[in-house]
Write a protein that holds these residues in place. Sequence first.
Motif, PDB file in Angstrom:
ATOM      1  N   SER A 365       0.624  -1.073   0.036  1.00 24.35           N
ATOM      2  CA  SER A 365       0.033   0.380  -0.023  1.00 24.35           C
ATOM      3  C   SER A 365       0.777   1.294  -0.442  1.00 24.35           C
ATOM      4  CB  SER A 365      -1.247  -0.403   1.161  1.00 24.35           C
ATOM      5  OG  SER A 365      -0.588  -0.790   2.408  1.00 24.35           O
ATOM      6  N   SER A 368       1.233   1.619  -3.009  1.00 23.57           N
ATOM      7  CA  SER A 368       0.464   2.189  -4.014  1.00 23.57           C
ATOM      8  C   SER A 368       0.658   4.209  -4.327  1.00 23.57           C
ATOM      9  CB  SER A 368      -0.845   1.591  -3.720  1.00 23.57           C
ATOM     10  OG  SER A 368      -1.971   2.522  -4.121  1.00 23.57           O
ATOM     11  N   MET A 388      -7.206   7.775  -2.080  1.00 25.58           N
ATOM     12  CA  MET A 388      -7.225   6.599  -2.637  1.00 25.58           C
ATOM     13  C   MET A 388      -7.512   5.425  -1.898  1.00 25.58           C
ATOM     14  SD  MET A 388      -3.201   7.039  -3.540  1.00 25.58           S
ATOM     15  CE  MET A 388      -2.937   5.250  -4.191  1.00 25.58           C
ATOM     16  N   GLN A 390      -9.138   2.754  -1.122  1.00 28.22           N
ATOM     17  CA  GLN A 390      -9.407   1.594  -1.256  1.00 28.22           C
ATOM     18  C   GLN A 390      -7.996   1.265  -0.070  1.00 28.22           C
ATOM     19  OE1 GLN A 390     -10.583  -0.708  -4.392  1.00 28.22           O
ATOM     20  NE2 GLN A 390     -12.823   0.856  -4.205  1.00 28.22           N
ATOM     21  N   THR A 391      -7.054   2.126  -0.247  1.00 32.87           N
ATOM     22  CA  THR A 391      -5.679   1.615  -0.099  1.00 32.87           C
ATOM     23  C   THR A 391      -5.744   2.476   1.203  1.00 32.87           C
ATOM     24  OG1 THR A 391      -4.559   1.966  -2.539  1.00 32.87           O
ATOM     25  CG2 THR A 391      -3.794   2.386  -0.824  1.00 32.87           C
ATOM     26  N   PHE A 394      -7.046  -0.433   3.235  1.00 29.34           N
ATOM     27  CA  PHE A 394      -5.645  -1.801   2.990  1.00 29.34           C
ATOM     28  C   PHE A 394      -4.646  -1.513   4.842  1.00 29.34           C
ATOM     29  CE2 PHE A 394      -7.285  -2.282  -1.193  1.00 29.34           C
ATOM     30  CZ  PHE A 394      -8.413  -3.506  -0.776  1.00 29.34           C
ATOM     31  N   GLU A 476      -7.203   6.063  -7.938  1.00 31.62           N
ATOM     32  CA  GLU A 476      -7.227   5.304  -6.493  1.00 31.62           C
ATOM     33  C   GLU A 476      -6.379   4.066  -7.786  1.00 31.62           C
ATOM     34  OE1 GLU A 476      -6.702   2.856  -4.313  1.00 31.62           O
ATOM     35  OE2 GLU A 476      -8.498   3.652  -3.547  1.00 31.62           O
ATOM     36  N   SER A 477      -5.479   3.346  -7.663  1.00 35.87           N
ATOM     37  CA  SER A 477      -4.184   2.699  -8.192  1.00 35.87           C
ATOM     38  C   SER A 477      -5.332   1.866  -9.031  1.00 35.87           C
ATOM     39  CB  SER A 477      -3.590   2.231  -7.498  1.00 35.87           C
ATOM     40  OG  SER A 477      -3.781   1.793  -6.124  1.00 35.87           O
ATOM     41  N   THR A 479      -6.441  -2.197 -10.454  1.00 36.90           N
ATOM     42  CA  THR A 479      -7.236  -3.413 -10.146  1.00 36.90           C
ATOM     43  C   THR A 479      -6.068  -4.630  -9.422  1.00 36.90           C
ATOM     44  OG1 THR A 479      -8.452  -2.497 -12.034  1.00 36.90           O
ATOM     45  CG2 THR A 479      -9.759  -4.621 -10.438  1.00 36.90           C
ATOM     46  N   ARG A 482      -5.274  -3.293  -6.319  1.00 39.50           N
ATOM     47  CA  ARG A 482      -6.213  -2.931  -5.502  1.00 39.50           C
ATOM     48  C   ARG A 482      -6.047  -4.988  -5.244  1.00 39.50           C
ATOM     49  NH1 ARG A 482     -10.576  -0.070  -7.483  1.00 39.50           N
ATOM     50  NH2 ARG A 482      -9.758  -0.182  -9.651  1.00 39.50           N
ATOM     51  N   MET A 485      -3.220  -6.217  -2.609  1.00 42.08           N
ATOM     52  CA  MET A 485      -3.822  -5.667  -1.092  1.00 42.08           C
ATOM     53  C   MET A 485      -4.594  -6.356  -0.720  1.00 42.08           C
ATOM     54  SD  MET A 485      -2.241  -1.867  -2.087  1.00 42.08           S
ATOM     55  CE  MET A 485      -3.836  -0.358  -3.001  1.00 42.08           C
ATOM     56  N   GLY A 486      -5.850  -6.238  -1.022  1.00 37.70           N
ATOM     57  CA  GLY A 486      -6.730  -6.546  -0.682  1.00 37.70           C
ATOM     58  C   GLY A 486      -6.821  -8.454  -0.489  1.00 37.70           C
TER      59      GLY A 486
END
Lengths: 683, 308
Positions: A365, A368, A388, A390-391, A394, A476-477, A479, A482, A485-486
Amino acid sequence: MIETITSPIGFSSLLVFFAVGAIGSLLLQKDDKLANIWNNFFAILGSLSGIIFSVLVIITGHNLAFNFGSSSFSLLSFSFNIDMLSAFFIFAISLIALFCSVFGIGYIKHFYKKYNIGVLGFFYNLLIGSMILVVTASNGIFFLIAWEIMSVSSYFLVVYDSDERKNIKAGFLYLVMTYIGTSFIVFSFLLIYKYTNSFDFSVIKSNMALIPSSVKNIIFIFGIIGFGTKTGIIPFHIWLPAAHPAAPSHVSALMSGVMIKTGIYMLLRMALDILQPIPVWWGMVIIIIGSVSALLGVLYALTEHDIKKLLAYHSIENIGIILLGLGSAMVFFSLNMVPLALLSLIASLFHTLNHAVFKSLLFLSAGSVINEVHTKNMEEYGGLIKYMPQTAMFFLIGSMAISALPPFNGFFSEWLTFQSLFQGIAQLQSYSQMVFMLAAGSLAFTGGLALACFVKAFGAIFLARPRSEEVTQAKESDTFMRIGMGALALLSILFGLLSGYITILLEKVGRGFSIFNNSSSSVFISSHQVFNINNGFSSVAPFAIFIGIILTILLVIWIIKYNVNKNQKITISKTWDCGTALSPRMEITATGFTRSIILIFRGILKPSIQHDVEYHDAESRYLPKSRAVTLGVENVYNYYFYQPINKIINGLSLRIKNIQTGNINIYISYIFIALIISLFLIL
Amino acid sequence: MQIIILILQLIFVPLVSPFFIGFIKKIKAKLQNRRGASVWQPYKDLWKLLHKDEVISSEASWIFKFSPYIIFSITIIVGASIPLFSSLFMNFYTGDILVTVYLLSIGTFFLALAGMDTGGPFGGFGSSREMTISAMAEGGLIFSLLTVAIISGTTNLFKISSAGLFVYNKPIISVILAFIGFFIILLAENGRFPFDNPDTHLELTMIHEAMILEYSGKKLALMEWAGANKFIIFVSLGANMFFPYGIAHSMSLMAIVAGILVLLFKIVIFCLVVGVLESKMSKFRYFRLPDLLIISFIISVVAIGLIN
């Protein structure tokens, strides 16, 4: 089917995947996109088969020992021994490599046209493959070859981003430190060879009685220096905070998550397997090194505002925590408290796995974020949670896991480590009790300081207002990034939730050591997934904690939001600003946030302040034109440890230079004298 | 009966906590020759705040909006997983020393993040100070509780409270030393004198209040309420870990009622001590606080060394 996978063929096929990935991406280097997809695709295939292979080995409990081909050089044989410990490390390496490679597909894009992607792919696959070789080799020389391939390939990855001069310098430091470490490893292997006449680990193990105890102590100390350099224990850590930030982020995740653990692997192998039986003080030494590394690691992390350096220092901290588990396992075993030794070993292995997961999550992250903001300096971030989201999520999960907050995975391994130290405090006497007490104390403070450090990191990066123009441009970076990281974030939760099952498997891994073969264990998992330590000394239930937290939060939200106050008006307004408009400069900075902690520990950290004031009028000095304050932390290790050594070596070399006159006649006489001396010695 | 105990455990802390906050204020008022507000005033404040409209900063993210719920929920969970009036409810799930300490850390974590979220200068400084103090307090907290854990041979809070520490063959000095260490942490973690002044706003030295400065309406109510809960949690821990007298050992109604009354009495004593301390003592300089926290840690280490 299972038998084919857990056979030498299954193992060699996973090595072949990495080899194909490495060579193929070198061949495809003309086309950036193709090289990227090729190398990551095969790295993913290899890691997936590595995961399947290692899980099956652990579940079936099937030990593999085999030779590959034969070599004309009699001391070198390509012999493998895949026992439970090796399988565990293959699992950790493959797991992290899998998600780093998925992340890499998206991340490498920003290197297109700038650097050669094929070369990156080559060394990346080589690094993963060689790490797997390191943890499976069972011959000293073969091990050293794999170890060197690992070091060299990671060196080339560290200097990959070669436009920055700093990276080249970091790479050089890494290379020097690695070779110092390797030379100590070579020394200890040679000492072993002198007494046992073999480089083969299994032969050495059965001939252990031939080595006198004083020599064994030297081997142990050399081993600590050699493998400790790779793991980054203090004071051999100096390469780590320089090299990890230099490498591309998915590589630093791999290096910090699993590469430094190969040192832990060998320490485990030497201390609990090959060199048994061991004296008590070895374990004590490991515990002390662990406590120092943990506490100092987190303190240095607090002083950092370079995000990747901060994470690198946290690796040192977590290595310290792993060593606390390992050290107490050694002490307990030497004192014949075998069930407790097994408990500590489980704690140490579990933290190894957990640290690999959340540290690579944090590095990914961070990568990212750096990709979007183009700087590693946290003071130039701020407010990224809106750009960002979602980052940010995470990173938050990673921060909570590394700060050992329940119900994430870091908590359960730290809980086990605490418990093994508590058992030591409760059951040991006099000075060994003191050592355990200091270790538990340093672990407690480490926990608190790590929490402060990650409040600082998360707050400075993601909260408040943007502090630079670049932040407002951030998106946001990609897919793939993500997904990488996810998945790791999900694992942080799952490994916490399923820690009961994982502990059972780790206990099996621990029993793979011949010394733990038939011992009873002091951790057992009762119904409802409750951990129980030592007949109810303590217990914890991952599921209950998880469900309790979720249910209570939902309940509170439901009551307060929908029952107590339904028709509430919410006004969005500016932050209260005392009448003057707030600017990003008024927010607390990462440096300011931890300044008070640094001042409290100024005895250890030696913070420095430099003022530069320029005056309008040089004589009267009333009107300052500009003021600059530079805050920093002295590099104590360079100053007190490495520079003096450097000086001594330089001085010695100068002396020795004197015998080099350049006169050929003198050189020939040197050869002649040497010849005569050696003749006398042989005869 | 077990269901009733469980429900009582859940609601006891949030139910009584505002009262004792009001009670300490009343004691302080009396000692300063004021009449002071009614002890029921905190309840009225909470009720009023819960029904007010809110102003939220435009800089705030979900961390700011979500934190009050997390922080309040954490105090509810911890309140339910420590022994309050009975040692019966042998909670093997969350009733562990380390679980309690680290669950409370979740609250601190989000409190500090929420302080930084709106980008005001006060919030950031409050967070920085809070994290400094709580990082230094962690060692003392774990070790003071560890002392009684080692004496009773378990880290389960309920088992410790049922063990009865002041029996003759138990090391009394260790318990007393560990309690002193714990009491210092109690003051530090709850933002009491000499660490923080719970009554002022806009003082340069404030810690807790600085972080919640941006909150209003029901979120402020939750934050205040959570702070009060945390105080009662620490006081109950101190009362039941170090002086486990009168705690209910059987399931009977009499024992439970007696347990509740004894606990209330113990909390009153703690509140009296805190109130008197706050009236007699001045706030310490910020950089002298770590000394106090380290003392707490060292006292507990000595206490453990004195066992046997």
